[in-house]
Design a protein around this motif. Structure first.
Motif, PDB file in Angstrom:
ATOM      1  N   ASN A 193      35.089 -30.406  68.237  1.00  0.00           N
ATOM      2  CA  ASN A 193      33.833 -29.650  68.299  1.00  0.00           C
ATOM      3  C   ASN A 193      32.629 -30.588  68.346  1.00  0.00           C
ATOM      4  OD1 ASN A 193      32.585 -27.134  68.566  1.00  0.00           O
ATOM      5  ND2 ASN A 193      32.029 -27.092  66.395  1.00  0.00           N
ATOM      6  N   GLN A 194      32.736 -31.618  69.179  1.00  0.00           N
ATOM      7  CA  GLN A 194      31.657 -32.588  69.351  1.00  0.00           C
ATOM      8  C   GLN A 194      31.054 -32.458  70.755  1.00  0.00           C
ATOM      9  OE1 GLN A 194      33.602 -36.340  68.652  1.00  0.00           O
ATOM     10  NE2 GLN A 194      33.620 -36.103  66.424  1.00  0.00           N
ATOM     11  N   ASP A 195      29.806 -32.859  70.883  1.00  0.00           N
ATOM     12  CA  ASP A 195      29.114 -32.877  72.170  1.00  0.00           C
ATOM     13  C   ASP A 195      29.784 -33.897  73.085  1.00  0.00           C
ATOM     14  OD1 ASP A 195      27.258 -32.830  74.239  1.00  0.00           O
ATOM     15  OD2 ASP A 195      25.815 -34.088  73.162  1.00  0.00           O
ATOM     16  N   THR A 196      29.966 -33.538  74.353  1.00  0.00           N
ATOM     17  CA  THR A 196      30.568 -34.477  75.312  1.00  0.00           C
ATOM     18  C   THR A 196      29.573 -35.526  75.796  1.00  0.00           C
ATOM     19  OG1 THR A 196      29.977 -33.163  77.255  1.00  0.00           O
ATOM     20  CG2 THR A 196      32.078 -32.641  76.161  1.00  0.00           C
ATOM     21  N   GLY A 197      28.287 -35.340  75.492  1.00  0.00           N
ATOM     22  CA  GLY A 197      27.270 -36.240  76.008  1.00  0.00           C
ATOM     23  C   GLY A 197      26.797 -35.857  77.400  1.00  0.00           C
ATOM     24  N   ARG A 198      27.269 -34.723  77.901  1.00  0.00           N
ATOM     25  CA  ARG A 198      26.902 -34.268  79.241  1.00  0.00           C
ATOM     26  C   ARG A 198      26.328 -32.858  79.147  1.00  0.00           C
ATOM     27  NH1 ARG A 198      31.558 -36.877  78.829  1.00  0.00           N
ATOM     28  NH2 ARG A 198      32.063 -38.588  80.258  1.00  0.00           N
ATOM     29  N   ASP A 199      25.297 -32.584  79.942  1.00  0.00           N
ATOM     30  CA  ASP A 199      24.688 -31.257  79.957  1.00  0.00           C
ATOM     31  C   ASP A 199      25.230 -30.381  81.075  1.00  0.00           C
ATOM     32  OD1 ASP A 199      22.818 -31.710  77.762  1.00  0.00           O
ATOM     33  OD2 ASP A 199      21.878 -33.140  79.123  1.00  0.00           O
ATOM     34  N   ILE A 200      25.717 -31.001  82.149  1.00  0.00           N
ATOM     35  CA  ILE A 200      26.395 -30.284  83.229  1.00  0.00           C
ATOM     36  C   ILE A 200      27.657 -31.064  83.571  1.00  0.00           C
ATOM     37  CG2 ILE A 200      26.316 -29.539  85.647  1.00  0.00           C
ATOM     38  CD1 ILE A 200      23.366 -29.155  85.455  1.00  0.00           C
ATOM     39  N   ILE A 201      28.755 -30.344  83.742  1.00  0.00           N
ATOM     40  CA  ILE A 201      29.949 -30.947  84.313  1.00  0.00           C
ATOM     41  C   ILE A 201      30.339 -30.133  85.536  1.00  0.00           C
ATOM     42  CG2 ILE A 201      30.828 -32.005  82.196  1.00  0.00           C
ATOM     43  CD1 ILE A 201      32.638 -29.611  81.820  1.00  0.00           C
ATOM     44  N   VAL A 202      30.920 -30.793  86.529  1.00  0.00           N
ATOM     45  CA  VAL A 202      31.237 -30.143  87.805  1.00  0.00           C
ATOM     46  C   VAL A 202      32.720 -30.343  88.092  1.00  0.00           C
ATOM     47  CG1 VAL A 202      30.643 -29.976  90.243  1.00  0.00           C
ATOM     48  CG2 VAL A 202      28.898 -30.653  88.589  1.00  0.00           C
ATOM     49  N   LEU A 203      33.476 -29.234  88.060  1.00  0.00           N
ATOM     50  CA  LEU A 203      34.926 -29.292  88.162  1.00  0.00           C
ATOM     51  C   LEU A 203      35.445 -28.227  89.122  1.00  0.00           C
ATOM     52  CD1 LEU A 203      35.627 -29.720  84.347  1.00  0.00           C
ATOM     53  CD2 LEU A 203      36.036 -31.454  86.098  1.00  0.00           C
ATOM     54  N   PRO A 204      36.629 -28.443  89.717  1.00  0.00           N
ATOM     55  CA  PRO A 204      37.170 -27.481  90.685  1.00  0.00           C
ATOM     56  C   PRO A 204      37.607 -26.187  90.018  1.00  0.00           C
ATOM     57  CG  PRO A 204      38.779 -29.193  90.244  1.00  0.00           C
ATOM     58  CD  PRO A 204      37.517 -29.613  89.564  1.00  0.00           C
ATOM     59  N   ASP A 205      37.869 -25.195  90.857  1.00  0.00           N
ATOM     60  CA  ASP A 205      38.146 -23.841  90.386  1.00  0.00           C
ATOM     61  C   ASP A 205      39.163 -23.797  89.248  1.00  0.00           C
ATOM     62  OD1 ASP A 205      36.445 -22.736  92.369  1.00  0.00           O
ATOM     63  OD2 ASP A 205      38.052 -22.812  93.845  1.00  0.00           O
ATOM     64  N   TRP A 206      40.316 -24.425  89.451  1.00  0.00           N
ATOM     65  CA  TRP A 206      41.397 -24.297  88.462  1.00  0.00           C
ATOM     66  C   TRP A 206      41.026 -24.941  87.132  1.00  0.00           C
ATOM     67  CZ3 TRP A 206      44.006 -28.432  86.253  1.00  0.00           C
ATOM     68  CH2 TRP A 206      43.808 -29.683  86.857  1.00  0.00           C
ATOM     69  N   MET A 207      40.334 -26.092  87.185  1.00  0.00           N
ATOM     70  CA  MET A 207      39.936 -26.755  85.941  1.00  0.00           C
ATOM     71  C   MET A 207      38.763 -26.025  85.300  1.00  0.00           C
ATOM     72  SD  MET A 207      40.608 -29.112  83.739  1.00  0.00           S
ATOM     73  CE  MET A 207      41.527 -30.519  84.402  1.00  0.00           C
ATOM     74  N   ALA A 208      37.875 -25.466  86.113  1.00  0.00           N
ATOM     75  CA  ALA A 208      36.799 -24.634  85.564  1.00  0.00           C
ATOM     76  C   ALA A 208      37.401 -23.467  84.795  1.00  0.00           C
ATOM     77  CB  ALA A 208      35.890 -24.142  86.681  1.00  0.00           C
ATOM     78  N   GLY A 209      38.437 -22.847  85.368  1.00  0.00           N
ATOM     79  CA  GLY A 209      39.111 -21.748  84.686  1.00  0.00           C
ATOM     80  C   GLY A 209      39.705 -22.177  83.354  1.00  0.00           C
ATOM     81  N   ARG A 210      40.290 -23.371  83.323  1.00  0.00           N
ATOM     82  CA  ARG A 210      40.868 -23.880  82.070  1.00  0.00           C
ATOM     83  C   ARG A 210      39.774 -24.087  81.031  1.00  0.00           C
ATOM     84  NH1 ARG A 210      44.371 -29.392  82.024  1.00  0.00           N
ATOM     85  NH2 ARG A 210      45.850 -28.064  83.127  1.00  0.00           N
ATOM     86  N   MET A 211      38.650 -24.660  81.433  1.00  0.00           N
ATOM     87  CA  MET A 211      37.553 -24.914  80.495  1.00  0.00           C
ATOM     88  C   MET A 211      37.019 -23.597  79.917  1.00  0.00           C
ATOM     89  SD  MET A 211      37.178 -28.283  80.527  1.00  0.00           S
ATOM     90  CE  MET A 211      35.529 -28.711  80.023  1.00  0.00           C
ATOM     91  N   ILE A 212      36.936 -22.579  80.766  1.00  0.00           N
ATOM     92  CA  ILE A 212      36.450 -21.272  80.311  1.00  0.00           C
ATOM     93  C   ILE A 212      37.450 -20.644  79.347  1.00  0.00           C
ATOM     94  CG2 ILE A 212      35.906 -18.926  81.068  1.00  0.00           C
ATOM     95  CD1 ILE A 212      34.814 -20.241  83.696  1.00  0.00           C
ATOM     96  N   ARG A 213      38.732 -20.688  79.685  1.00  0.00           N
ATOM     97  CA  ARG A 213      39.764 -20.091  78.819  1.00  0.00           C
ATOM     98  C   ARG A 213      39.806 -20.772  77.452  1.00  0.00           C
ATOM     99  NH1 ARG A 213      42.613 -20.410  83.627  1.00  0.00           N
ATOM    100  NH2 ARG A 213      43.840 -22.182  82.897  1.00  0.00           N
ATOM    101  N   LEU A 214      39.575 -22.086  77.431  1.00  0.00           N
ATOM    102  CA  LEU A 214      39.594 -22.831  76.178  1.00  0.00           C
ATOM    103  C   LEU A 214      38.328 -22.613  75.354  1.00  0.00           C
ATOM    104  CD1 LEU A 214      41.125 -26.216  77.416  1.00  0.00           C
ATOM    105  CD2 LEU A 214      42.186 -24.601  75.812  1.00  0.00           C
ATOM    106  N   GLY A 215      37.312 -22.003  75.955  1.00  0.00           N
ATOM    107  CA  GLY A 215      36.049 -21.795  75.249  1.00  0.00           C
ATOM    108  C   GLY A 215      35.236 -23.058  75.096  1.00  0.00           C
ATOM    109  N   TRP A 216      35.388 -23.982  76.043  1.00  0.00           N
ATOM    110  CA  TRP A 216      34.718 -25.280  75.955  1.00  0.00           C
ATOM    111  C   TRP A 216      33.366 -25.315  76.669  1.00  0.00           C
ATOM    112  CZ3 TRP A 216      38.990 -29.575  76.765  1.00  0.00           C
ATOM    113  CH2 TRP A 216      39.892 -29.508  75.688  1.00  0.00           C
ATOM    114  N   VAL A 217      33.006 -24.241  77.348  1.00  0.00           N
ATOM    115  CA  VAL A 217      31.715 -24.179  78.038  1.00  0.00           C
ATOM    116  C   VAL A 217      30.989 -22.923  77.588  1.00  0.00           C
ATOM    117  CG1 VAL A 217      32.428 -25.529  80.035  1.00  0.00           C
ATOM    118  CG2 VAL A 217      32.795 -23.066  80.034  1.00  0.00           C
ATOM    119  N   GLN A 218      29.679 -22.916  77.757  1.00  0.00           N
ATOM    120  CA  GLN A 218      28.886 -21.804  77.212  1.00  0.00           C
ATOM    121  C   GLN A 218      28.320 -20.918  78.319  1.00  0.00           C
ATOM    122  OE1 GLN A 218      25.413 -23.261  74.987  1.00  0.00           O
ATOM    123  NE2 GLN A 218      25.912 -25.321  75.701  1.00  0.00           N
ATOM    124  N   GLU A 219      28.073 -19.680  77.936  1.00  0.00           N
ATOM    125  CA  GLU A 219      27.570 -18.707  78.890  1.00  0.00           C
ATOM    126  C   GLU A 219      26.179 -19.103  79.364  1.00  0.00           C
ATOM    127  OE1 GLU A 219      27.240 -13.839  79.395  1.00  0.00           O
ATOM    128  OE2 GLU A 219      28.145 -14.721  77.598  1.00  0.00           O
TER     129      GLU A 219
END
Length: 276
Positions: free
Chosen positions: A29-55
């Motif tokens: 639960n630490q900051d990644t040091g990045r304000d935007i990350i840019v990832l392909p569809d499948w990895m974006a889906g994984r990040m969303i499912r894990l709750g690692w990105v915010q609305e």
């Protein structure tokens, strides 16, 4: 236009590697040091499912209305609550025509995955992508299979096809973005590649060309997201809004040569330079 300063860092060579890089921070639960990350569809889906990105707060992104209709509602992020497309692109074949000719092969004959994987003169001069959905997708297509709907036997046969190319030495290695330098130098003659990379190289060297395999190519999007605990969420949203201005989007598309997700950018690009 906003007073926001953007520090752009190219630190994603391979999506799985990047996921492993930020995983300890996110699990702690630490900051990644990045304000935007840019990832392909499948990895974006994984990040969303894990709750690692915010609305996203769409009030800060009014230009989101310019998102192309076919990208507005995707399975991994219904309603685009957590992501916005940065660019879309194709996966096909990158060919260094001079390097292929120097090996005694007609460059025009390297127009299928089979030709890439089995032409003897190219042995050791071919790379494929570590991005499984691209390399396996094209391999499945080459076998007449649908990458959206395949069986375990289909997948196993595609793996075997790649394994034979590895065992024979035809495939030199699997790469992330680093294939670009080797294709440019002629260290490799042909590879599985991303469209914008090859088109950019072609501006510098007309011998480097993008080829659509006869059986088809893969289409994907890279998506902007804001990690949890990002220090500058509103600024990140303002940056997203900036790039969804059609005039800015047109300038970006003219530079990166990927597929623009912003409505109105085509007309803005024609005004910028009709040849585009």
């Amino acid at each position: 236009s906003t007073g926001v300063t953007v520090n752009y860092t190219e630190d994603i060579n391979d999506n799985d590697d990047f996921f492993g890089q930020i995983r300890p921070q996110r699990e702690a639960n630490q900051d990644t040091g990045r304000d935007i990350i840019v990832l392909p569809d499948w990895m974006a889906g994984r990040m969303i499912r894990l709750g690692w990105v915010q609305e996203l707060n769409k009030a800060n992104i009014p230009n989101e209305v310019n998102l192309e209709a076919n990208l507005q509602n995707v399975g991994f992020d219904p309603g685009r609550r957590f992501s916005l497309p940065w660019q879309s692109g194709f996966t096909g074949l990158g060919i260094n025509r001079k390097a292929v000719q120097d090996l005694g092969v007609d460059p025009d004959s390297i127009n299928t995955i089979d030709a890439l994987l089995t032409t003897p003169a190219l042995n050791g001069k071919v790379t494929a992508l570590t991005e499984m959905r691209d390399t396996m997708g094209l391999t499945l297509l080459s076998m007449g299979k649908d990458p959206n709907n395949f069986t375990e036997d289909d997948f196993g046969a595609a793996i075997e096809k790649l394994q034979q190319a590895v065992d024979s030495g035809q495939i030199r290695t699997f790469t992330g973005n680093e294939y670009v330098g080797d294709l440019q130098s002629g260290t490799i003659a042909a590879c599985i590649a991303w469209s914008g990379d090859v088109i950019q190289l072609n501006f510098e060297d007309e011998d480097i060309t993008l080829v659509t395999p006869e059986h088809g190519q893969m289409l994907w999007s890279d998506n902007m997201m804001i990690p949890n605990l990002a220090q500058h969420k509103k600024n990140a949203e303002l940056v997203m809004n900036h790039y969804y201005d059609p005039t800015v989007a047109a300038q970006l598309a003219a530079w990166v040569n990927y597929i623009c997700p912003v409505k109105g950018a085509r007309e803005a690009m024609e005004a910028l330079d009709a040849s585009l």
